[in-house]
Each structure stands twice: as structure tokens, then as C-alpha cells.
Motif scaffolding. Structure first.
Motif, PDB file in Angstrom:
ATOM      1  N   MET A 310       0.839  -1.202   0.000  1.00  0.00           N
ATOM      2  CA  MET A 310       0.000   0.000   0.000  1.00  0.00           C
ATOM      3  C   MET A 310       0.870   1.246   0.000  1.00  0.00           C
ATOM      4  O   MET A 310       0.611   2.202  -0.741  1.00  0.00           O
ATOM      5  CB  MET A 310      -0.908  -0.015   1.225  1.00  0.00           C
ATOM      6  N   MET A 313       2.400   1.743  -3.353  1.00  0.00           N
ATOM      7  CA  MET A 313       1.379   2.143  -4.326  1.00  0.00           C
ATOM      8  C   MET A 313       1.009   3.614  -4.133  1.00  0.00           C
ATOM      9  O   MET A 313       0.810   4.345  -5.103  1.00  0.00           O
ATOM     10  CB  MET A 313       0.116   1.270  -4.201  1.00  0.00           C
ATOM     11  N   LEU A 342      -4.975  -1.138  -9.286  1.00  0.00           N
ATOM     12  CA  LEU A 342      -5.383  -2.337  -8.559  1.00  0.00           C
ATOM     13  C   LEU A 342      -4.644  -3.553  -9.111  1.00  0.00           C
ATOM     14  O   LEU A 342      -4.139  -4.389  -8.361  1.00  0.00           O
ATOM     15  CB  LEU A 342      -6.898  -2.516  -8.710  1.00  0.00           C
ATOM     16  N   ALA A 345      -1.124  -3.617  -7.873  1.00  0.00           N
ATOM     17  CA  ALA A 345      -1.007  -4.081  -6.479  1.00  0.00           C
ATOM     18  C   ALA A 345      -1.210  -5.583  -6.392  1.00  0.00           C
ATOM     19  O   ALA A 345      -0.457  -6.289  -5.718  1.00  0.00           O
ATOM     20  CB  ALA A 345      -2.011  -3.352  -5.600  1.00  0.00           C
ATOM     21  N   GLY A 393      -3.561  -7.908  -1.850  1.00  0.00           N
ATOM     22  CA  GLY A 393      -3.356  -7.027  -3.001  1.00  0.00           C
ATOM     23  C   GLY A 393      -4.580  -6.168  -3.256  1.00  0.00           C
ATOM     24  O   GLY A 393      -4.484  -4.953  -3.444  1.00  0.00           O
ATOM     25  N   GLY A 397      -4.461  -2.470  -2.181  1.00  0.00           N
ATOM     26  CA  GLY A 397      -4.326  -1.743  -3.436  1.00  0.00           C
ATOM     27  C   GLY A 397      -5.517  -0.844  -3.691  1.00  0.00           C
ATOM     28  O   GLY A 397      -5.444   0.105  -4.473  1.00  0.00           O
TER      29      GLY A 397
END
Ligand SMILES: Nc1ncnc2c1ncn2[C@@H]1O[C@H](COP(=O)(O)OP(=O)(O)OP(=O)(O)O)[C@@H](O)[C@H]1O
Ligand SMILES: [Mg+2]
Lengths: 416, 253
Positions: A310, A313, A342, A345, A393, A397
Motif C-alpha cells: 500500500m 502504491m 489495482l 497491487a 493485493g 491496493g
């Protein structure tokens, strides 16, 4: 436009987006790998820990099963306050006639072996060795589900006549005789001569960690008469016909012994009954809890890995603000941008998951080289670790992806 | 007579920040027909960029109505605006706004990733190459922005704006970062596109640049101050030839 072609367009568009995401990840290969490292470590430790836990569990359960099938053990000695057992078998309360009464009167009892035990110096083949000597009945090996590697067990007649015959454990045999065949050889226990008539197969470490293969088994009559000089026995090993009768037999035995020892209801017993099935269940549930705990603790590192994803990202969204602005300006929809981040991630976490499984399996094998049991990598833990990393994820994400999709293109295009 | 490509009625844009209210655009009425080449001028802060963002469907007005190609767009959802931009509008920015670390051709392909209907990979390549050819940079398709000059980068950006065959190209100070000769080259490109039927609206501070257009709008304080037809647009070819001649003379002298 039909529903199918709408779905088709959606899938194709997602595929294009996935392609964009992959390119972004490949361009930052080093950073991507480092980001995935958290998940790699998390998944690897889950897989390894669960494998180790499973292996240990299987090993312990095997040891409990090795106690014998459908076995009850009755130890002399009273239970102290607070449920702490003290001096099991040390109390002088249980006798051979208790054992005989159980065999005679309790239903579904298949075999009984009164047990006395002592540690003694033994000598043979010109060597000395200190080992534990157990006095048992002829049924002992059957109760313990224990095989002989050569020779035979003593008979009922030999028990009745208190014959000086001995069955030796594999380690004891090895210590005394090395590669020689101990069968028919003489063995002196506290200087009393015995004849070795059997050698036990190897059983490995017992539940307490003591080596079960270092022992000598002789008729309990002989042991009582010549070694301990005691009227009392330490414990009684009992085999029940099937696991269905374990509880009722346990109940009956308790009643019988209380009656024989004159213990009124309400007073504490002067013996303890151990139920092999109960022990197995307890040990099983304890080791399952331990496995679960190991898995859960390493699961924490998975969460930490997710937070790492996270974090990166979020940095990536900020860093690529201008890129996002450009994409939106040329026609990317908020959904496209959201999906792009997304997918990035999720790809990171799945990539981490896959590598983590590989490393985890490797680590489990490595652990197997240093411990006495074999770690068992369960397919379940792999599937779980993989789906958890997918979930991580998506979960970690989602926020950065939403943030990216919500960017105002005008602001984003001006971002320095 | 077909409706104008662009029709603005009383367009307003008010920015509300904490205490202050900035009325960046205060009631603009404007009609632009297909095939026009419009330059928007005006002092800094007069609302040119704000108006361009609204025209480009990057932003929504706080008041008034905007019809693009007959469609009312002022109240459209973000998603629909994206679709509209992708299909009908090409952008050229002062700072080029190319994706760094992405080759020229990949930059040009970018809008096609978001097109409906989808464009197949081979077709994306082909159309991007065609667009690069139009801006005269076919030989630089593999180069990254950092390997290209400012003028070349701007031409890549123009190729990107063209690749989906838009009705309208919007350029906010497209020559702001370029020298005179390169600016003339970019204007030459715009004029060629305009010849081919594409409507062009560009913001500029320089009269020299506005001179290439066919219509000049001047803004002040969020309103249109003047709106005049340029009867004699400057020709890029002529201008480039003149610049080259002057340069030669400067060297000789
Ligand atoms: N996001 C915003 N929030 C608040 N005020 C803004 C915002 N964007 C622009 N403004 C204000 O709106 C007014 C018009 O700005 P705009 O960028 O349209 O001017 P411009 O004519 O393009 O100027 P320049 O020639 O310097 O580019 C300015 O006063 C500016 O401060
Ligand atoms: Mg401006």
C-alpha cells in the motif's frame, strides 16, 4: 449492444489495462521486487511454519498412537490439590490382584499387563549398561502394539513361573552386543542371570523424550520377586476391545478399584486412569492450536507485507500524478485508472505469493534437515497463502487505486 | 446550416477556495464552426486556460451551457466526458506532457488504449506510425522524450492528439517553450491539420503566433473583449523561409 459484447469489451479493456500495469511494474523491476519482498517473506513463513507445525503434529500423534491401540493406563498415586499429579505410581496402593480383578470383571478388556519398573545395572558380553527394567505380562507387547525384531515374547507359563527370561530393546541390545546376535545370550540384571529370548523393534523417542528402545522387559512376577521385592505395582496397562468401549471401561475400572481400595464416593481416588484416546485427542488439539498459532503469527508478516504494498502504491500514485493526468486527458476513465493500479497491487502481491510459496517449500525442506520430524507442506496452506496474498493485493491496493482514479486531470497535469 | 462545432452560452467558472471566490470565467458566449483556427489571447489570469479546460471537457463550468457537436456536455458524468475527449478532442500542452521513459510511438498509441470500440494491437501500431509520419517523425518512433528536442517532443504530442482523428485540437500555449523557428514549424503543422478540416483552438501570448490563425479572440477578466477575423493569416512556409534568410544574413554580416 448485447450483454455478451459488453462483457467482451469490458474484458478486452481490462486486458489492455493489465498490459499497461505490467509494463509499469517491469519498468520498476527492482522496486517491484523489493515491494513484493514483504509478501514473499510473509507467505514463505506461513508455508514453512504450517509445514513445521503439521510435521510436528504428525510426529506427536504418531508417538501417541505408538502408546498402543485403545489403551488405558492406570497409575498408582493420588491426585493432589489443583489437579497436579504427584509421584505417579509411587504410592503403594495397587496390586497384581487389582489387575487380575480388572481382567476378570471389566467388560471388553482384551489384555492386561501389571507393570513394575526400576532402573538397574545390566551386564552381558563383558559390558555394563544402566537401563530401565520393566516387569510386564506376556500381553505387554500386544497392548503397546510393539513388534519384535527377532526372537519371541515370554509366555504366560514363564510369567507364572517367574522365569528369568528377558526381551531387550534395540538400543540396549546394541550397547551390549554391538553387531552380535543377543538371542540366547545371558544377561545379568543386578547380577541375576537371565536369558535373552527376544529383541524389540525400534520405536524411537517416547512422549517424554526418553528413548523407548533402551529397556529390558521381563515377566512382572520375576521383577517383583527378584528385583524390587515389592507387593505393589506401579501401573496397569490395559487394552480395550475397541475405542467405542473406552469410556465405559474406564468408568467400570474406576468403580472397581474404588470398591477394592475402599474409597467412598466423594473421596479422592488413589489411582489415575489415563485414556490413550483422550491423550491422543488432547495432544492432537494442542498441536493443532500450536500449528494455527504459528500460522497466525507468520500471517502478521503477511499483513505487514500488504502495508508495504500500500505504501509503495501510494508513493507510486503521487509520483505518477502527471502520468495519470495525461491518461485521463486522452480519455482514460476513472475505472481504467483504478483498475490499472489495482492490477499493479494484485500482481505485486501474487508475484510475492508465488515466490513466497517456493521459498516456503524450500525452507520447510531445510528445516527438515535439522529436526527429527519431516515438515509436511500442505496444499491447503499454499492455496490459503495464495488467496490471502490476492486478498491483500486487493485490500491494500484499493485505497491507492481509488485515490489515483479520483485525481482531477487539470491538477494532475500541472503537478510537478 | 449545420450546428456549430462549439457553442457556449453564458459559461461561468467560479473557483471557491476557503474564503475567496475567484470568478475565472464570467459569462462567455461563443460559437466556433467546424474548420476554424482560433487563437485566444489575453493577459495572464484573464481566464484563457480555464476556458480551454472547459472546452476540452477536462472541467465542468459552474454556470451556463456548452454544446459540443450539438451535445450538451456541461452536465455530463466524468466517465462520459472521458469517452468524449477520447473520440473528439486532441490536446497539445505547453509542457508537452509526454510519458517519460516511454517511446515516442508508445506515447502516440496511448489514446487508443482507451478507445471504444477497442483498437487491435497491429492497428494501434499502424495508426501511430501514420500520425508520426504526419508530424515528420517516423524515424524517431523508438526514441524516448529525453532523447528528443523540445520541438520534436511537441510534434510527438501533436501526433498523439491526432491519432484518434479528433474533430477538435486544443492547444494551451503550444509554442510557449519553443524558439521562433520551431514555433513556426509547429504552426505549419497546425495549419496543415486545419487545411485537412480539423478545428483548432490555441491559447498564445504572442501576436506573432496568433497571426497564423484565422480568428483572434482576446479575453480580459473572464470575458471576451474582442473577437476578430484575421483576414490575412501568416503562412508558416513563408515565415520559415524568412527566418532562415535572416539567420544567413546575420552570419554573413
Ligand atoms: N484551481 C484554481 N483554484 C482557484 N483559482 C484558480 C484555479 N485555477 C485558476 N484560478 C484562477 O482563475 C483565474 C484565471 O486563471 P487561468 O489559468 O485561466 O488564467 P490564464 O488566462 O490561463 O493565465 P496565463 O496566461 O497566465 O496562463 C486566475 O485568477 C487564477 O488565479
Ligand atoms: Mg494559462
Amino acid at each position: 449492444m448485447g450483454a455478451f459484447s459488453t462483457i467482451g469489451v469490458f474484458c478486452a479493456r481490462s486486458l489492455l489495462t493489465a498490459w499497461i500495469s505490467m509494463r509499469a511494474l517491469r519498468r520498476n523491476a527492482m522496486r517491484s521486487t523489493l515491494t513484493a519482498l514483504g509478501i514473499i517473506i510473509g507467505v514463505a513463513s506461513v508455508v514453512t511454519m504450517v509445514a513445521v507445525g503439521n510435521g510436528a503434529q504428525a510426529r506427536i500423534e504418531g508417538q501417541v498412537a505408538a502408546l498402543g491401540q485403545n489403551m488405558l493406563m492406570i497409575f498408582a498415586g493420588s491426585r493432589r490439590a489443583g489437579g497436579v499429579h504427584g509421584g505417579l505410581g509411587s504410592a503403594r496402593t495397587m496390586t497384581v490382584s487389582d489387575a487380575l480383578a480388572i481382567e476378570r470383571e471389566v467388560d471388553h478388556v482384551v489384555a492386561v499387563s501389571p507393570e513394575v519398573s526400576t532402573v538397574a545395572q545390566v551386564a552381558a558380553n563383558g559390558r555394563n549398561w544402566s537401563t530401565s527394567v520393566a516387569g510386564e505380562s506376556q500381553d505387554y507387547l500386544k497392548i503397546r502394539d510393539w513388534k519384535l525384531s527377532s526372537g519371541m515374547m515370554f509366555s504366560e507359563r514363564e510369567v507364572r513361573s517367574a522365569a528369568r527370561v528377558a526381551v531387550v530393546g534395540s538400543k540396549t541390545a546394541n550397547e551390549l552386543f554391538g553387531p552380535l546376535d543377543p538371542l540366547g545370550q545371558s544377561l545379568r540384571i543386578r547380577n541375576i542371570p537371565f536369558v535373552i529370548i527376544g529383541v524389540l523393534s525400534s520405536k524411537g523417542a517416547g512422549m517424554g523424550g526418553q528413548n523407548q528402545d533402551d529397556r529390558v522387559v521381563i515377566p512382572f512376577t520375576t521383577a517383583m520377586k527378584r528385583l524390587t521385592g515389592e507387593k505393589f505395582i506401579r501401573s496397569i496397562n490395559i487394552q480395550i476391545e475397541s475405542s467405542a468401549y473406552m469410556e465405559s471401561a474406564q468408568q467400570e475400572i474406576g468403580n472397581l478399584l474404588r470398591q477394592r481400595h475402599g474409597i467412598p464416593t466423594g473421596r479422592e481416588d488413589d489411582f489415575n486412569v489415563f485414556n490413550q484416546k483422550e491423550i491422543a485427542d488432547t495432544v492432537g488439539s494442542i498441536s493443532r492450536v500450536i500449528t494455527l498459532l504459528l500460522g497466525a503469527i507468520s500471517g502478521i508478516s503477511l499483513v505487514v507485507g500488504g502495508i508495504g504494498i500500500m505504501n509503495i502504491m501510494l508513493v507510486s500514485v503521487t509520483e505518477r500524478t502527471r502520468e495519470i493526468g495525461i491518461r485521463i486527458a486522452v480519455g482514460a476513465q476513472p475505472g481504467d485508472i483504478r483498475l490499472q493500479f489495482l492490477i499493479e497491487a494484485v500482481t505485486l502481491s501474487l508475484f510475492g505469493g508465488a515466490l513466497g510459496v517456493l521459498f516456503g517449500v524450500g525452507a520447510a525442506h531445510l528445516v527438515g534437515m535439522f529436526v527429527e520430524f519431516v515438515p509436511v507442506v500442505s496444499p491447503g496452506s499454499i492455496v490459503l497463502a495464495f488467496s490471502v496474498s490476492f486478498g491483500i493485493g486487493v485490500f491494500f491496493g484499493f485505497y491507492p487505486a481509488r485515490k489515483a482514479a479520483a485525481l482531477d486531470p487539470i491538477v494532475a497535469l500541472r503537478y510537478e | 446550416m449545420s450546428p456549430p462545432l462549439i457553442e457556449l452560452r453564458g459559461i461561468e467558472k467560479t473557483y471557491r477556495t476557503e474564503a475567496v471566490e475567484v470568478r475565472a470565467v464570467r459569462g462567455v458566449d461563443l460559437r466556433i464552426a467546424r474548420g476554424e483556427f482560433v487563437a485566444v489571447m489575453g493577459s495572464s489570469g484573464s481566464g484563457k486556460s480555464t476556458l480551454m479546460n472547459i472546452l476540452g471537457c477536462l472541467d465542468r463550468p459552474t454556470g451556463g451551457e456548452y454544446f459540443l457537436d450539438g451535445e450538451a456536455v456541461s452536465q455530463m458524468k466524468k466517465r462520459d466526458l472521458s469517452i468524449l475527449r477520447n473520440a473528439k478532442i486532441g490536446f497539445v500542452f505547453q509542457s508537452f506532457n509526454l510519458l517519460a521513459r516511454t517511446s515516442a510511438i508508445d506515447n502516440v498509441e496511448l489514446p487508443m488504449f482507451y478507445s471504444q470500440p477497442l483498437v487491435a494491437r497491429a492497428q494501434r501500431r499502424q495508426r501511430a506510425l501514420e500520425a508520426l509520419k504526419k508530424v515528420g517523425l517516423s524515424d524517431r518512433s523508438g526514441h524516448h522524450p529525453s532523447q528528443l528536442s523540445g520541438g520534436q517532443q511537441q510534434r510527438i504530442a501533436i501526433a498523439r492528439a491526432l491519432v484518434n482523428s479528433p474533430e477538435l485540437v486544443l492547444a494551451d500555449e503550444p509554442t510557449g517553450n519553443l524558439d521562433t523557428r520551431t514555433s513556426a514549424e509547429i504552426m505549419g503543422l497546425f495549419q496543415a491539420l486545419n487545411e485537412a478540416g480539423i478545428t483548432i483552438i490555441m491559447v498564445t501570448h504572442e501576436l506573432d503566433i496568433a497571426a497564423y490563425s484565422k480568428r483572434v479572440i482576446v479575453m480580459r477578466d473572464g470575458r471576451i473583449l474582442s473577437d476578430q477575423v484575421n483576414e490575412t493569416p501568416r503562412h508558416a512556409d513563408v515565415e520559415i523561409a524568412r527566418i532562415d534568410r535572416e539567420e544567413r544574413e546575420a552570419k554573413l554580416g
